[in-house]
Scaffold this active site. Structure first.
Site, short mmCIF file in Angstrom:
data_model
loop_
_atom_site.label_atom_id
_atom_site.label_comp_id
_atom_site.label_asym_id
_atom_site.label_seq_id
_atom_site.Cartn_x
_atom_site.Cartn_y
_atom_site.Cartn_z
CE1 TYR C 129 -28.69 90.43 41.23
CE2 TYR C 129 -27.56 88.15 41.03
CZ TYR C 129 -28.50 88.87 40.78
OH TYR C 129 -29.44 88.40 40.27
CD GLU C 245 -23.97 86.25 35.08
OE1 GLU C 245 -22.95 86.79 34.46
OE2 GLU C 245 -23.95 86.22 36.18
CB SER C 368 -14.31 82.90 42.01
OG SER C 368 -14.58 81.84 43.08
CG ASN C 369 -11.21 79.53 38.24
OD1 ASN C 369 -11.75 79.91 37.33
ND2 ASN C 369 -9.80 79.39 38.15
CD GLU C 370 -10.90 79.89 43.65
OE1 GLU C 370 -11.72 81.01 43.19
OE2 GLU C 370 -9.78 79.82 43.33
#
Lengths: 388, 361, 388, 361
Positions: C129, C245, C368-370
């Site tokens: 990916y 996931e 990511s957190n973002e």
């Protein structure tokens, strides 16, 4: 400390000691953020007393209007003023914002007309910047002023105007060029408050008290000549004023902070909160961060600070506003379960509660945390502007 | 344990929410908190009488609805969301304790709007679990209670008080009628004006014994879970209102909510609230089905949910900006409620200390 | 717990106990994030053993290919697997990502060809990916594939590809419509790794070990039919995969977390760190937050979770990634001054150090957190998209 | 106290920065940290010989440059910024202590690149201030030192060691030659590979007494200030590099730095770093001019600056994204350095406990 500095310090200390022992003794600790509603008449008298003695405008760079003390002396003055718990100033908007602006951008005639009234403590000012629909976006000015012969006719609404209810004058950012956008076409006008076209409505705060206002201008009038800088070029004047905020008075502010923290620490020792090691750790953290603010103030007031620390105003504001807000939280935690009970009806808050509630404003007014971060990111880190 | 809402719980939630949206909007809450009793009397009668919400988890045989604390929790969240003034939480805690300890005979007339309250802290005590100060002494066929309890929420209006006391060296839970002889009550004003409290003085007040240390602990724990559920409701509403503000308010020519720094903060708050909501829901199910877990889960839920509300309320003020500092906006009500929940029923540090053995320390 | 559940739990526990006592005993605790480089051959053998016994794909919804356990049974399986400290899976990308995607979007022929290899533990997959210039922007795909007769010819570079060095196949997002932009014109291709056009280069991590790779496709070849879903409509396939996931395996993950926290807690009691009340407070905080994650997992796996908690994947990822990162910091703090010393040359890290360093990846990879915050803000809070 | 840099200090900073930019870039640092001695030998000779930077605050009469620790601090910041491998900080701490206690006669040949190090922690000790474990015993005209010291940074390479020990019940600071009889040194590997350390075993090692408890405390405090100054340098550089990354890297078609959430985080880090820098500068000036304040200011500076670096390094990793997890990028070097500074010389909790009396507790 030099002998001259020590002598100067003693002079101020003695003067404050004398003055705050007589009629003004009750004013110690009165006023200031969150207490701006207290003792208005007595504090107005105190302003005049300060003016008489020449203690207003000690940092003005023009010795025609004040003592023009050097930086170290100004530091001493603010430290001693805070140490004596002398009352919160009513005239600081005139002293620290309007006069520096006039000295930088005003005509000689304007200086001669307006500065002495501030210096004597007789004339009070307020600041007409924020508007209801603007929030942090100062350039979003809807208040309009039209030149009609020898006068400006002003229409619009300002908000969060400290002390408007006691002010004699207001400096107002207004749009003087119809159809202009954003920063262009604004003017910096001096508008008398005592006229039919001006209405002041206090804003009741979360504390139940008021110190901010809404100010409505409804065909209010200002003299044609009472514009600072050129008509239509008011944005630059307005912005330079923001640079005058704080500065050396920070050190005085920190003495006030120290006193607040000391009271909380003493309370924690008395009521057992300090025996909780985790709470004790928070108290020490607050003390540590206060020392860091002091070191930062010393560095940003140093000889070459303009070059070394051009970010000083933004960093200092973020540091103190967040620190003070945390201090309010700490005060409540130290008080423990008793913190939720007020001291009386109808809604008489304790000192801890007032601190806790009112410090929420610290990170919003005077350039919110978000505005400070935007400025730091754009001007001092060189990060690209958020797309507008 | 399936923590999602059942169909019935969803219906209950929707019904209560719909009612409170109409009857307990901001104006109604402000009117109630300024009224002499601190509550909207007709609404209280409707909630307790017609809807029977204070008796929700009381067995039908005892005049209740025969549901569980999991259903009560659904109502508590909605009460918290509305900042409903009045003694709902206090009363359901008392009802749950009396039901659990088989003393539904002591229940006041819940259907008529009767009020219960739990007294568990002496003046000046800042320890947690609180020092038990009242003393019960046996007197022929009954007990007499003597002592002082500080800032008991809804203690002034309570028809029945549960009081933690000491009897023969052991913690004991007593029930006392609100109008009992020898009981004097003095209102104390709270920063959170949506609540009422009173200092209580007991001088040889007739009391009924409800149970021993397990009853005292159970009462304390159920009160903690109730506080957690209410806090989640308040936090979720405060966040919803803040998100609405971010969507509606424009600055620099765009909605506030399009500024990524603010969006990320809102997303973090959402995570905080939903995580806390999971724990509150778990705790409510534990009250209903697995009370053995309660001594750990109750302080945990109170800790987590009070902190979540504290975080959300603080950010709600900041994200609303200047308007949130005014009396007219509701942000200060959330913020004051947050302080109330955070500073009563054990501080975060104290609750973590209480949980240390469970955590292996 | 029902009797059936208890019996099922006992069955798995016994099986794991037996299997992990023999040849595989040394594999307890091996592998997993931060240790993906360990015992590759032995773990591959373990995969085949799992496959033989039918313990791969227990949650696949199609009983032709696996046990199709119900949710509660899956929870039990993952919990017991974690509790036994059974080795970190090598085949999880095939099992948890590829097969669910095929079952949802593949043809019957594709299912029949690819699923059994995954189920038997013989065939390993990796995920193509991320690309070097894309970062969190998955739609920024530069890898191209051109249909040339009966085969796709693939050119481009993928990065952060876990286990590419042992994988037999890679599922690749490639741009198959020249000139297409963003989400359009992408395809989901199945590319064999053992061919001249594929080069795998390990990325050395901050731990000094490797588990991610760069994968270079240089005229690599895939069969024309090995595209999942329609050619050009790969974005939807790729995104649905992200939804697969985690999920139920979260509970197993949390048992691993519990074990890590317990080890740190025991260490703190032994070395005196727990006597520091502030550090003890942090340990309890970590424990509290772990319980909250468990409650959140229970809620988001409940009967009506899809309706009640559509945000589950994003919230869970933020919670566990941040928690795990803090756990690494806590492990170091508990260790104290000894935390800075490694266990040997050349660069043999302690468990604490490995946890501390590798958990920094938790908040970056896998969304990511973002990215999680962006998704929550847009999809679940309805906040306007940041202007692109 | 004017904390802005003087003209001379600015020149010094610029000169050192310029040299290290050329000679201690990432590739050079990695080569040095992989080399047998853990430092770039020619660069070390240049820094110490030609430039005399380890003797900066040593009086001219004793062969130094006669400047003060305020100037040393300027160099320490630059060394921290470059993550300069080698014993600069250790050596200047030793030089400052010997200067302050009038024992410049003990100074090794700084101009020839000699190295000093401070040993102050026994194996297994996690207390702060550290337990003093070595024992000194008087032997005719000299002392003999016995004990073990753990993970002494630069202890392996040191030509002169300062060792905290006990003599007749009192904390005493001793000086020991690196090649003294009875001293054995064993390298211990560190997670922060830009540093070297050794376990030291003293068996009746000849030692010279430098001073009593005040010398032990002074050495510890100067080491703390040195660590603070280095940490500020590293933090500032890590932030600069992160900001450069945010400016250069594009995602979703725009520079990362235009995303407000990231810009705000960078702004908060900037505030953290500059505040810490102010405290480090203050502390360095205190070493130079007001050592009475040192017992408070030194732990304060270490606490604040280590935390600032910890915060910046952690965010530097996150804001760089995946690349920061790789060995080839420098982010992990900052991050490991942060852990080293944070976990040695007292934990944050311990340092706050040390400061509690100053804070009025």
């Amino acid at each position: 400390m030099t002998a001259a500095e020590a002598a100067f310090r003693a002079e101020i200390r003695d003067w404050l000691e004398t003055e705050l022992s007589g009629d003004f003794a009750a004013l110690r600790g009165s006023g200031g953020p969150g207490r701006e509603h207290e003792d208005l008449e007595e504090r107005a008298a105190w302003e005049r007393r300060l003016g008489e003695a020449g203690w207003i405008g000690v940092g003005w760079p023009d010795s025609r209007y004040g003592k023009a003390l050097d930086l170290q002396q100004q530091v001493v003055f603010h430290e001693e003023y805070a140490r004596a718990a002398a009352p919160g100033r009513l005239g600081h908007i005139g002293e620290q914002l309007l006069v520096p602006t006039l000295l930088a951008h005003g005509t000689e005639e304007q200086k001669a007309r307006f500065v002495p009234g501030v210096a004597s403590g007789e004339v009070m000012w307020c600041q007409g910047y924020s508007e209801p629909d603007a929030g942090s976006d100062l350039a979003n000015v809807g208040t309009r002023a039209v030149l009609d012969g020898d006068r400006w006719v002003v229409t619009g609404q300002k908000i969060w105007t400290s002390l408007a209810h006691i002010a004699d004058w207001c400096f107002v950012i207004a749009r003087t060029e119809p159809g202009s956008q954003r920063h262009a076409g604004l003017s910096f006008l001096l508008v008398p408050m005592d006229q039919p076209g001006v209405t002041v409505r206090p804003i009741v705060q979360l504390t139940g008290t008021s110190e901010f206002n809404e100010v409505f201008f409804d065909d209010a009038v200002a003299a044609a000549g009472d514009v600072v800088g050129e008509a239509g070029a008011g944005w630059r004047v307005a912005m330079s004023l923001l640079g005058f905020e704080r500065g050396v008075s920070t050190l005085g502010q920190q003495i006030g902070f120290t006193r607040e923290l000391e009271a909380i620490t003493v309370r924690a020792r008395e009521n057992g909160a300090a025996d909780d090691p985790v709470l004790a750790d928070r108290i020490v953290s607050a003390w540590v961060d206060l020392q860091v603010m002091r070191h930062t103030a010393l560095r940003t007031l140093g000889g070459d600070a303009a070059r070394e620390a051009p970010w000083a105003a933004n960093v200092s504001k973020l540091l103190w506003a967040n620190w003070h807000r945390r201090l309010g939280e700490l005060a409540m935690a130290v008080e423990g379960p008793a913190a939720v009970v007020t001291s009386g009806l109808p809604y008489e808050l304790t000192d801890d509660q007032r601190l806790y509630l009112f410090t929420r404003a610290d990170t919003i007014y005077g350039g919110s945390n978000e505005v400070q971060r935007n400025v730091l990111a754009e001007r001092h880190l060189g990060l690209p502007r958020d797309r507008a | 344990m399936d923590l999602t809402l059942t169909e019935e719980q969803r219906d209950l939630r929707d019904a209560v929410r719909s009612l409170l949206t109409k009857q307990a909007d901001s104006a109604a809450v402000r009117a109630a908190m300024a009224s002499p009793t601190g509550r909207d009397e007709p609404l209280w009668r409707q909630l307790t009488g017609e809807l029977g919400l204070t008796g929700l988890s009381v067995p039908e045989a005892s005049g209740g609805a025969g549901a569980t604390f999991a259903e009560v929790a659904v109502v508590l969240e909605e009460a918290g969301a509305a900042l409903l003034p009045g003694p709902y939480a206090s009363t359901v805690v008392v009802a749950e304790v009396l039901t659990r300890f088989g003393r539904t005979d002591l229940l006041p007339a819940l259907g008529d709007g009767a009020v219960g309250a739990l007294a568990q802290r002496e003046p000046g005590d800042r320890s947690w679990p609180p020092r038990v100060g009242c003393v019960g002494s046996r007197n022929a066929c009954s007990w007499l209670l003597t002592g002082v309890q500080a800032a008991v929420v809804d203690g002034g209006a309570a028809d029945l008080l549960l009081v933690a006391a000491v009897d023969g060296g052991a913690e004991t839970l007593f029930a006392v009628a609100g109008n009992a002889a020898g009981l004097s009550r003095a209102a104390v004003p709270l920063m959170d004006q949506t609540r009422r409290a009173a200092d209580l003085r007991f001088e040889r007040v007739p009391a009924v014994r409800v149970g021993g240390p397990d009853a005292v602990a159970f009462a304390r724990d159920v009160a903690a879970v109730a506080a957690a559920c209410e806090a989640v409701g308040t936090a979720r509403r405060a966040l919803e209102r803040t998100v609405e503000h971010l969507r509606a308010r424009t600055q620099f020519g765009r909605p506030l909510g399009s500024f990524q720094a603010l969006r990320h903060r809102a997303a973090d708050l959402f995570t905080t609230v939903e995580a806390a909501a999971s724990t509150a829901r778990y705790a409510a199910c534990v009250v209903a089905t697995a009370p053995d877990e309660l001594p750990v889960v109750a302080p945990l839920a109170k800790l987590v949910c009070a902190q979540a509300l504290t975080d959300v309320a603080a950010e709600a003020v900041q994200l609303h900006g200047g308007i949130a500092i005014t009396w007219e906006h509701d942000a200060h009500l959330w913020f004051k409620r947050a302080a109330h929940v955070q500073h009563t029923g054990g501080s975060p540090e104290q609750l973590r200390r209480q949980l240390a053995p469970a955590a292996g320390l």
